[in-house]
Design an enzyme around this catalytic site. Structure first.
Site, PDB file in Angstrom:
ATOM      1  N   ASN A 160       0.804  -1.228   0.000  1.00 35.00           N
ATOM      2  CA  ASN A 160       0.000   0.000   0.000  1.00 35.00           C
ATOM      3  C   ASN A 160       0.838   1.280   0.000  1.00 35.00           C
ATOM      4  OD1 ASN A 160       0.663  -0.698   2.671  1.00 35.00           O
ATOM      5  ND2 ASN A 160      -0.998   0.535   3.478  1.00 35.00           N
ATOM      6  N   GLU A 259       3.820  -4.864  12.238  1.00 27.60           N
ATOM      7  CA  GLU A 259       2.833  -3.789  12.081  1.00 27.60           C
ATOM      8  C   GLU A 259       1.735  -4.363  11.201  1.00 27.60           C
ATOM      9  OE1 GLU A 259       4.942  -0.366  10.595  1.00 27.60           O
ATOM     10  OE2 GLU A 259       6.176  -0.245  12.382  1.00 27.60           O
ATOM     11  N   CYS A 293      -3.380   1.374   6.538  1.00 31.49           N
ATOM     12  CA  CYS A 293      -3.696   0.596   7.745  1.00 31.49           C
ATOM     13  C   CYS A 293      -4.273   1.490   8.837  1.00 31.49           C
ATOM     14  CB  CYS A 293      -2.440  -0.105   8.244  1.00 31.49           C
ATOM     15  SG  CYS A 293      -1.138   1.065   8.647  1.00 31.49           S
ATOM     16  N   GLU A 472       8.024   0.838  16.581  1.00 30.28           N
ATOM     17  CA  GLU A 472       9.161   1.390  15.854  1.00 30.28           C
ATOM     18  C   GLU A 472       8.985   2.902  15.826  1.00 30.28           C
ATOM     19  OE1 GLU A 472      10.692  -0.695  12.477  1.00 30.28           O
ATOM     20  OE2 GLU A 472       9.621  -2.539  12.969  1.00 30.28           O
TER      21      GLU A 472
HETATM   22  P1  NAD Z   1       0.005  -9.352   3.253  1.00 31.00           P
HETATM   23  O1  NAD Z   1       0.105  -9.792   4.660  1.00 31.00           O
HETATM   24  O2  NAD Z   1      -0.853 -10.118   2.330  1.00 31.00           O
HETATM   25  O3  NAD Z   1       1.427  -9.332   2.554  1.00 31.00           O
HETATM   26  C1  NAD Z   1       2.502  -8.612   3.123  1.00 31.00           C
HETATM   27  C2  NAD Z   1       3.807  -9.262   2.714  1.00 31.00           C
HETATM   28  O4  NAD Z   1       3.899 -10.540   3.326  1.00 31.00           O
HETATM   29  C3  NAD Z   1       3.945  -9.482   1.220  1.00 31.00           C
HETATM   30  O5  NAD Z   1       5.268  -9.175   0.848  1.00 31.00           O
HETATM   31  C4  NAD Z   1       3.666 -10.969   1.077  1.00 31.00           C
HETATM   32  O6  NAD Z   1       4.272 -11.553  -0.054  1.00 31.00           O
HETATM   33  C5  NAD Z   1       4.281 -11.492   2.353  1.00 31.00           C
HETATM   34  N1  NAD Z   1       3.772 -12.798   2.796  1.00 31.00           N
HETATM   35  C6  NAD Z   1       2.527 -13.303   2.654  1.00 31.00           C
HETATM   36  N2  NAD Z   1       2.452 -14.526   3.226  1.00 31.00           N
HETATM   37  C7  NAD Z   1       3.669 -14.788   3.748  1.00 31.00           C
HETATM   38  C8  NAD Z   1       4.222 -15.885   4.464  1.00 31.00           C
HETATM   39  N3  NAD Z   1       3.502 -16.961   4.778  1.00 31.00           N
HETATM   40  N4  NAD Z   1       5.520 -15.811   4.844  1.00 31.00           N
HETATM   41  C9  NAD Z   1       6.267 -14.729   4.551  1.00 31.00           C
HETATM   42  N5  NAD Z   1       5.803 -13.675   3.865  1.00 31.00           N
HETATM   43  C10 NAD Z   1       4.521 -13.691   3.475  1.00 31.00           C
HETATM   44  O7  NAD Z   1      -0.425  -7.827   3.326  1.00 31.00           O
HETATM   45  P2  NAD Z   1      -0.774  -6.854   2.113  1.00 31.00           P
HETATM   46  O8  NAD Z   1      -2.045  -7.335   1.491  1.00 31.00           O
HETATM   47  O9  NAD Z   1       0.443  -6.699   1.269  1.00 31.00           O
HETATM   48  O10 NAD Z   1      -1.011  -5.453   2.871  1.00 31.00           O
HETATM   49  C11 NAD Z   1      -2.248  -5.096   3.418  1.00 31.00           C
HETATM   50  C12 NAD Z   1      -2.270  -5.398   4.898  1.00 31.00           C
HETATM   51  O11 NAD Z   1      -1.168  -4.775   5.522  1.00 31.00           O
HETATM   52  C13 NAD Z   1      -3.489  -4.855   5.611  1.00 31.00           C
HETATM   53  O12 NAD Z   1      -3.943  -5.805   6.537  1.00 31.00           O
HETATM   54  C14 NAD Z   1      -2.964  -3.633   6.356  1.00 31.00           C
HETATM   55  O13 NAD Z   1      -3.671  -3.269   7.499  1.00 31.00           O
HETATM   56  C15 NAD Z   1      -1.594  -4.078   6.695  1.00 31.00           C
HETATM   57  N6  NAD Z   1      -0.721  -2.926   6.937  1.00 31.00           N
HETATM   58  C16 NAD Z   1      -0.403  -2.610   8.222  1.00 31.00           C
HETATM   59  C17 NAD Z   1       0.403  -1.499   8.479  1.00 31.00           C
HETATM   60  C18 NAD Z   1       0.763  -1.076   9.886  1.00 31.00           C
HETATM   61  O14 NAD Z   1       1.622  -0.212  10.029  1.00 31.00           O
HETATM   62  N7  NAD Z   1       0.166  -1.633  10.918  1.00 31.00           N
HETATM   63  C19 NAD Z   1       0.875  -0.735   7.424  1.00 31.00           C
HETATM   64  C20 NAD Z   1       0.514  -1.096   6.125  1.00 31.00           C
HETATM   65  C21 NAD Z   1      -0.280  -2.206   5.889  1.00 31.00           C
HETATM   66  O1  6OD Z   2       4.025   6.531   8.815  1.00 30.21           O
HETATM   67  C1  6OD Z   2       4.533   5.446   9.090  1.00 30.21           C
HETATM   68  O2  6OD Z   2       5.671   5.360   9.572  1.00 30.21           O
HETATM   69  C2  6OD Z   2       3.791   4.213   8.867  1.00 30.21           C
HETATM   70  N1  6OD Z   2       4.379   3.077   9.288  1.00 30.21           N
HETATM   71  C3  6OD Z   2       2.585   4.267   8.261  1.00 30.21           C
HETATM   72  C4  6OD Z   2       1.767   3.138   8.027  1.00 30.21           C
HETATM   73  C5  6OD Z   2       0.704   3.234   7.216  1.00 30.21           C
HETATM   74  C6  6OD Z   2      -0.119   2.101   6.929  1.00 30.21           C
HETATM   75  O3  6OD Z   2      -0.677   1.898   5.891  1.00 30.21           O
END
Ligand code: NAD
Ligand code: 6OD
Length: 491
Positions: A160, A259, A293, A472
């Site tokens: 994202n 995260e 997120c 972090e």
């Molecule tokens: P995802 O979990 O599907 O994928 C993230 C990464 O993990 C990708 O690179 C994927 O290839 C890898 N991955 C998937 N399965 C794996 C496994 N079994 N072992 C190792 N690696 C693996 O997430 P997404 O769809 O790319 O992103 C969206 C999600 O990310 C949403 O749930 C969002 O809330 C979350 N997100 C959280 C934050 C935060 O700061 N808390 C920030 C951005 C996104």
């Molecule tokens: O601003 C940041 O450092 C951060 N980790 C943002 C996360 C956004 C989630 O989509």
């Protein structure tokens, strides 16, 4: 695009751009119109082993012997080089994600550079601990702390905010003297690869930064997180993926920083600055096509202004313009992929069958020409769903939100906290004491009052409950990216 024009996105290992030995590739397609951006060379176990070995070798080489001043100077040079090549990073990020260039040029790319600058400065300025103690013989002793790098850090990233979220981890990891192996999302491989060119051009030693491309399970992601020579894993992505990575990290008892997902509540009181609240909640619900997120998929509004707020947010959503991300008038891109569009549309259908009142949106916009092949979606606002609805409880990660009235502070705290997640909240009120009370009572790692996504990179960032493990940001990143050692000296 003719085959001869199609680029291949390569792995970056030990300072070199590498084609996977298997010759396997996968398509990187534009979410704007479905066109082919590049073929991506898919790393197998061989490349993951090579990347981890390159990182390990870098730790034994000049990187670990480099003076802190020189290391941090180099990280500032990385930031300067990202800024110098700003347009290339912007083009690559916009192509992979389809997000408006106006958004990426204000958030994603500048933060890509800032993430190196801030952590270079943090590590230079963080003090160590020192304690004097008495001993029975009267001689006494002193204790002081040393911070050493964790070692080889596996960095698993989502799609994202690709450059922003990847450098948010790589910046502190390198500032602390680690070497990294990055696995970008399969959806967004480009800017992580471009960063390899930057690393070479500023003279970061080979193997300090490595990139392997591929998927999660039974692919590069899993190979990396299961690799016994990876000392720590930092991950941003879905909570379900975090569970799989945590299981992998259990072997060898490797440290994790996670995260993850959220179902964040926005809370709007009747005494808020109304226009600021509409703008803030509008951004929280719809920015980056709702793929943030920290976004707000549940908004609780104090009853006296519920109708007015709902009308205001509807007007905000209806002013958003989907379109070519490079057009200045575009302020809403597509979802990342057809697969994600299918997932979000399934929630749109569920909302209908559960009897939601659809204030606006709920479908797919008509897009002209080739853009009809993209993964577009309408910004959507619902009211009237029960709190038990999957649409109100589960993270959708799309440009959609549910509005619900409330009457008392206690009631809204209970509603906001009734979730397995605990990432972020935004509270809109001009009542000073209430703002502080709410900040303390809502269970979220990050609470914005009268703002949203306002980031000071020195502050702790992370989620409670199923939204994360660890914090972090600023000195908190050092807790994960270094081992703190105590040296006790008997005098
Ligand atoms: P995802 O979990 O599907 O994928 C993230 C990464 O993990 C990708 O690179 C994927 O290839 C890898 N991955 C998937 N399965 C794996 C496994 N079994 N072992 C190792 N690696 C693996 O997430 P997404 O769809 O790319 O992103 C969206 C999600 O990310 C949403 O749930 C969002 O809330 C979350 N997100 C959280 C934050 C935060 O700061 N808390 C920030 C951005 C996104
Ligand atoms: O601003 C940041 O450092 C951060 N980790 C943002 C996360 C956004 C989630 O989509």
């Amino acid at each position: 695009m003719k085959p001869a024009d199609i680029r291949t996105t390569l792995n970056y290992i030990g300072g070199e751009f590498i084609t996977a030995a298997s010759g396997k590739t996968y398509e990187n397609r534009s979410p704007v119109d479905g066109s082919l951006i590049s073929m991506v060379s898919e790393a197998g176990q061989v490349e993951v082993d090579a990347a981890v070995a390159a990182a390990r070798a870098a730790l034994a080489g000049p990187w670990s012997k480099m003076a802190l001043q020189e290391r941090t100077r180099m990280l500032h040079a990385v930031a300067a080089e990202i800024n110098r090549r700003f347009d290339e990073f912007l083009e690559a990020e916009v192509a992979d994600t389809g997000k408006p260039a106006s958004l990426a040029s204000h958030i994603d790319i500048p933060r890509g550079a800032a993430n190196f600058e801030i952590f270079a400065d943090v590590v230079k300025n963080v003090p160590g601990e020192f304690f004097e103690m008495a001993t029975p013989d009267g001689g006494g002793a002193i204790n002081y702390s040393l911070r050493v790098p964790k070692g080889v850090v596996g960095v698993i990233c989502p799609w994202n905010l690709p450059l922003l979220l990847m450098t948010w981890k790589v910046g502190p990891a390198l500032a602390c003297g680690n070497a990294v192996v990055v696995k970008p999302s399969e959806e967004t491989p480009s800017t992580a690869t471009l960063l390899g060119e930057v690393m070479n051009s500023v003279g970061i030693p080979a193997g300090v930064y490595n990139v392997i491309h591929g998927f999660g399970p039974d692919s590069a992601g899993e190979y990396l997180t299961r690799h016994p020579d990876v000392d720590a894993i930092t991950f941003t992505g879905e909570t379900r993926t975090g569970e799989a990575i945590m299981a992998a990290a259990a072997t060898g008892v490797r440290a994790v920083s996670f995260e993850m997902g959220g179902k964040n509540a926005g809370v709007v009181f009747a005494d808020c600055d109304f226009d600021a609240a509409i703008d803030g909640i509008g951004r929280a619900a719809f920015a980056n096509c709702g793929q943030v997120c920290l976004g707000t998929e549940r908004v609780y509004i104090e009853r006296p202004i519920f109708e007015k707020f709902a009308e205001g947010l509807k007007a905000y959503a209806e002013k958003l313009r989907c379109g070519n991300p490079n057009d200045k008038a575009t302020n809403m891109g597509p979802l990342i992929s057809k697969e994600h569009q299918t997932k979000v549309l399934a929630y749109y259908e569920k909302a209908k069958t559960e009897g939601a009142n659809i204030l606006t949106g709920g479908g797919v916009p008509d897009m002209p020409g080739e853009m009809a092949n993209g993964s577009w979606i309408e910004p959507t606002i619902w009211t009237g769903l029960p709190e038990s609805s999957a649409v109100v409880r589960e993270e959708i990660f799309g440009p959609c939100t549910h509005l619900q009235p409330f009457d008392t502070e206690d009631e809204v705290v209970a509603l906001a906290n009734d979730t397995r997640y605990g990432l972020a909240t935004s509270i809109w009120t001009t009542h000073l004491s209430r703002a502080h009370r709410m900040g303390a009572r809502i269970e979220a790692g990050i609470c914005w009052i009268n703002s949203w996504f306002l980031r000071d990179l020195r502050t702790p960032f992370g989620g409670m409950k199923a939204s994360g493990i660890g914090r972090e940001g600023g000195v908190h990143s050092l807790e994960f990216y270094t081992e703190l050692r105590n040296i006790c000296v008997k005098l």
